[in-house]
Design a protein around this motif. Structure first.
Motif, short mmCIF file in Angstrom:
data_model
loop_
_atom_site.label_atom_id
_atom_site.label_comp_id
_atom_site.label_asym_id
_atom_site.label_seq_id
_atom_site.Cartn_x
_atom_site.Cartn_y
_atom_site.Cartn_z
N GLY A 67 -93.15 48.91 106.54
CA GLY A 67 -93.83 48.03 107.48
C GLY A 67 -93.34 48.29 108.90
O GLY A 67 -93.06 49.43 109.27
N ASN A 68 -93.20 47.25 109.67
CA ASN A 68 -92.77 47.37 111.07
C ASN A 68 -91.26 47.62 111.13
O ASN A 68 -90.47 46.75 110.78
CB ASN A 68 -93.13 46.08 111.80
CG ASN A 68 -92.70 46.11 113.25
OD1 ASN A 68 -92.27 47.14 113.76
ND2 ASN A 68 -92.80 44.98 113.92
N LEU A 69 -90.87 48.80 111.60
CA LEU A 69 -89.45 49.15 111.61
C LEU A 69 -88.65 48.33 112.62
O LEU A 69 -87.43 48.34 112.59
CB LEU A 69 -89.28 50.65 111.91
CG LEU A 69 -89.63 51.56 110.74
CD1 LEU A 69 -89.67 53.02 111.19
CD2 LEU A 69 -88.64 51.39 109.60
N ALA A 70 -89.32 47.62 113.51
CA ALA A 70 -88.61 46.72 114.43
C ALA A 70 -88.13 45.46 113.72
O ALA A 70 -87.25 44.76 114.21
CB ALA A 70 -89.51 46.35 115.61
N ASP A 71 -88.70 45.17 112.56
CA ASP A 71 -88.31 44.01 111.77
C ASP A 71 -87.03 44.34 111.01
O ASP A 71 -86.98 45.35 110.29
CB ASP A 71 -89.44 43.67 110.80
CG ASP A 71 -89.22 42.37 110.05
OD1 ASP A 71 -88.08 42.12 109.60
OD2 ASP A 71 -90.19 41.61 109.88
N PRO A 72 -85.97 43.53 111.13
CA PRO A 72 -84.71 43.85 110.44
C PRO A 72 -84.86 43.96 108.93
O PRO A 72 -84.08 44.65 108.28
CB PRO A 72 -83.78 42.70 110.84
CG PRO A 72 -84.66 41.63 111.40
CD PRO A 72 -85.86 42.32 111.96
N PHE A 73 -85.84 43.28 108.33
CA PHE A 73 -86.06 43.41 106.90
C PHE A 73 -86.40 44.85 106.54
O PHE A 73 -85.86 45.41 105.58
CB PHE A 73 -87.19 42.48 106.45
CG PHE A 73 -87.62 42.66 105.02
CD1 PHE A 73 -86.94 42.04 104.00
CD2 PHE A 73 -88.69 43.48 104.70
CE1 PHE A 73 -87.33 42.22 102.67
CE2 PHE A 73 -89.09 43.66 103.38
CZ PHE A 73 -88.40 43.02 102.37
N PHE A 74 -87.29 45.47 107.30
CA PHE A 74 -87.70 46.83 106.98
C PHE A 74 -86.64 47.85 107.36
O PHE A 74 -86.60 48.94 106.79
CB PHE A 74 -89.05 47.13 107.65
CG PHE A 74 -90.17 46.33 107.05
CD1 PHE A 74 -90.63 46.60 105.78
CD2 PHE A 74 -90.73 45.27 107.75
CE1 PHE A 74 -91.63 45.84 105.20
CE2 PHE A 74 -91.74 44.51 107.18
CZ PHE A 74 -92.19 44.80 105.91
N ALA A 75 -85.79 47.50 108.31
CA ALA A 75 -84.64 48.35 108.59
C ALA A 75 -83.71 48.40 107.37
O ALA A 75 -83.18 49.47 107.02
CB ALA A 75 -83.89 47.85 109.82
N ARG A 76 -83.53 47.26 106.71
CA ARG A 76 -82.70 47.24 105.49
C ARG A 76 -83.37 48.03 104.37
O ARG A 76 -82.69 48.73 103.60
CB ARG A 76 -82.47 45.79 105.06
CG ARG A 76 -81.55 44.99 105.96
CD ARG A 76 -81.47 43.54 105.51
NE ARG A 76 -81.01 43.43 104.13
CZ ARG A 76 -81.31 42.42 103.32
NH1 ARG A 76 -82.10 41.44 103.75
NH2 ARG A 76 -80.85 42.38 102.10
N LEU A 77 -84.68 47.91 104.26
CA LEU A 77 -85.40 48.68 103.25
C LEU A 77 -85.21 50.18 103.48
O LEU A 77 -84.88 50.94 102.55
CB LEU A 77 -86.89 48.32 103.31
CG LEU A 77 -87.85 49.16 102.46
CD1 LEU A 77 -87.60 48.93 100.98
CD2 LEU A 77 -89.30 48.83 102.81
N ALA A 78 -85.38 50.62 104.73
CA ALA A 78 -85.23 52.04 105.05
C ALA A 78 -83.80 52.50 104.81
O ALA A 78 -83.58 53.64 104.34
CB ALA A 78 -85.63 52.28 106.51
N ARG A 79 -82.83 51.65 105.08
CA ARG A 79 -81.44 52.03 104.87
C ARG A 79 -81.16 52.27 103.38
O ARG A 79 -80.47 53.24 103.02
CB ARG A 79 -80.50 50.94 105.40
CG ARG A 79 -79.02 51.31 105.30
CD ARG A 79 -78.18 50.39 106.14
NE ARG A 79 -78.31 49.00 105.75
CZ ARG A 79 -77.84 47.97 106.47
NH1 ARG A 79 -77.23 48.21 107.62
NH2 ARG A 79 -77.99 46.73 106.05
#
Length: 338
Positions: A67-79
């Motif tokens: 989703g939107n990489l600016a959203d901290p949730f999706f940053a955790r997903l990508a990590r």
């Protein structure tokens, strides 16, 4: 020597479509495929070495649609995805779907055309049928944060309904009866499931939600600010709010602080996701811990196993959330229950 561009021009299609026909790694309409193959024959087109390498690459490149990489949730997903990619020595290519069906489709097409055979997909807007069509032509595609019955063996999901039930039950157990639910304004599965959990908890407690108790706004900070203004203007005497995610809760807190509302004494708040900022808000946010990094690791391992030999190791694909208790919920005295 004819090129892929020449084939595309003769067939009247894009070079991306020609690539899909050549590599047979994505769905192409039969009539379109026939036109491309006919153009290849007429031009005596032959794949070059780079194209051959692209077609035979197996698992060397992992794709992530998020989703939107600016959203901290999706940053955790990508990590979580990146951790497994690094440990397995594969390259990672990321594309964002932006919570729009057209962008999600374009992102998936891009990853496939770049040679990603193993793909982790977070798609909130593409229809089930569309994802099933992609899955049929991409055997190592795994869907995360979504459950599709016909693709259950390649889905990694959260029990959203039970998570929302726990959050609402926590507020009810602390004496709250007039509880707003601030949710997403998109018709996504998460929204429906969490609303169902919220409504179930209220129903079991003998509480009937009134019109205006459910507030639908964009699920970002600005949406939270908009929801806070609606809460302030509402005739309902809310004592608590359950939010779709933590960044919305942060937006709500900001506006309420500006208006002199004391948290949690005048309004208790429960978030969802447990992103890093939740513990640094004031008051520290009680929230639902979403195990998105563990889910991302599981989805990535599953995708790579499917790309490697088509037989994944046994594992648990359904996950549960836990409530994290902090400082944003107060217990109401019996006489103050609303």
């Amino acid at each position: 020597m004819p090129t892929m561009k020449d084939v595309a021009a003769l067939a009247g299609v894009s070079t991306a479509t020609v690539s899909r026909v050549i590599n047979q790694n994505a769905w192409v309409e039969p009539a379109t495929r026939e036109r491309v193959e006919k153009a290849m024959r007429e031009l005596n087109y032959r794949r070059n070495a780079a194209a051959m390498a692209l077609a035979t690459r197996s698992g060397a490149m992992l794709g992530l649609l998020t989703g939107n990489l600016a959203d901290p949730f999706f940053a955790r997903l990508a990590r979580g995805v990146e951790e497994v990619a690094r440990s397995q020595g594969v390259r990672l290519m990321v594309s964002s779907g932006g919570h729009q069906a057209s962008m999600e489709k374009a992102g998936l097409d891009f990853l496939i055309n770049q040679g990603c055979e193993a793909i982790v997909v977070h798609a909130s807007r593409l229809a089930d049928d569309e994802l099933l069509r992609y899955a049929a032509h991409t055997p190592a595609m795994v869907v995360v944060n979504r459950y599709i019955a016909a693709l259950s063996h390649r889905c990694v999901w959260l029990d959203n309904r039970n998570a929302a039930y726990k959050a609402t039950r926590h507020l009810l157990d602390r004496g709250h009866r007039c509880i707003a639910c601030v949710t997403a304004d998109l018709p996504i599965d998460d929204r429906q499931q969490r609303l169902a959990g919220y409504q179930q908890a209220l129903r079991e407690a003998g509480v009937t939600p009134q019109p205006g108790w459910v507030i639908s706004v964009p699920f970002n900070e600005e949406g939270g600010e908009r929801a806070a203004r609606q809460l302030l203007e509402s005739p309902s005497p809310f004592s608590a709010v359950f939010t779709f995610n933590d960044v919305m809760a942060a937006g709500i807190m900001r506006v309420l602080h500006q208006h002199g509302v004391q948290l949690p004494q005048q309004l208790s708040l429960v978030g969802f996701d447990d992103v890093v900022l939740a513990r640094y808000l004031y008051p520290a946010l009680t929230t639902v811990h979403y195990p998105v990094e563990r889910m991302a690791r599981r989805a990535t391992q599953l995708a790579l196993q499917l790309a490697d030999n088509g037989t994944p190791k046994p594992g648990h694909n359904g996950f549960c959330a836990e409530l994290v208790l902090r400082d944003s919920v107060v217990t109401l005295a019996h006489g103050n229950r609303k």
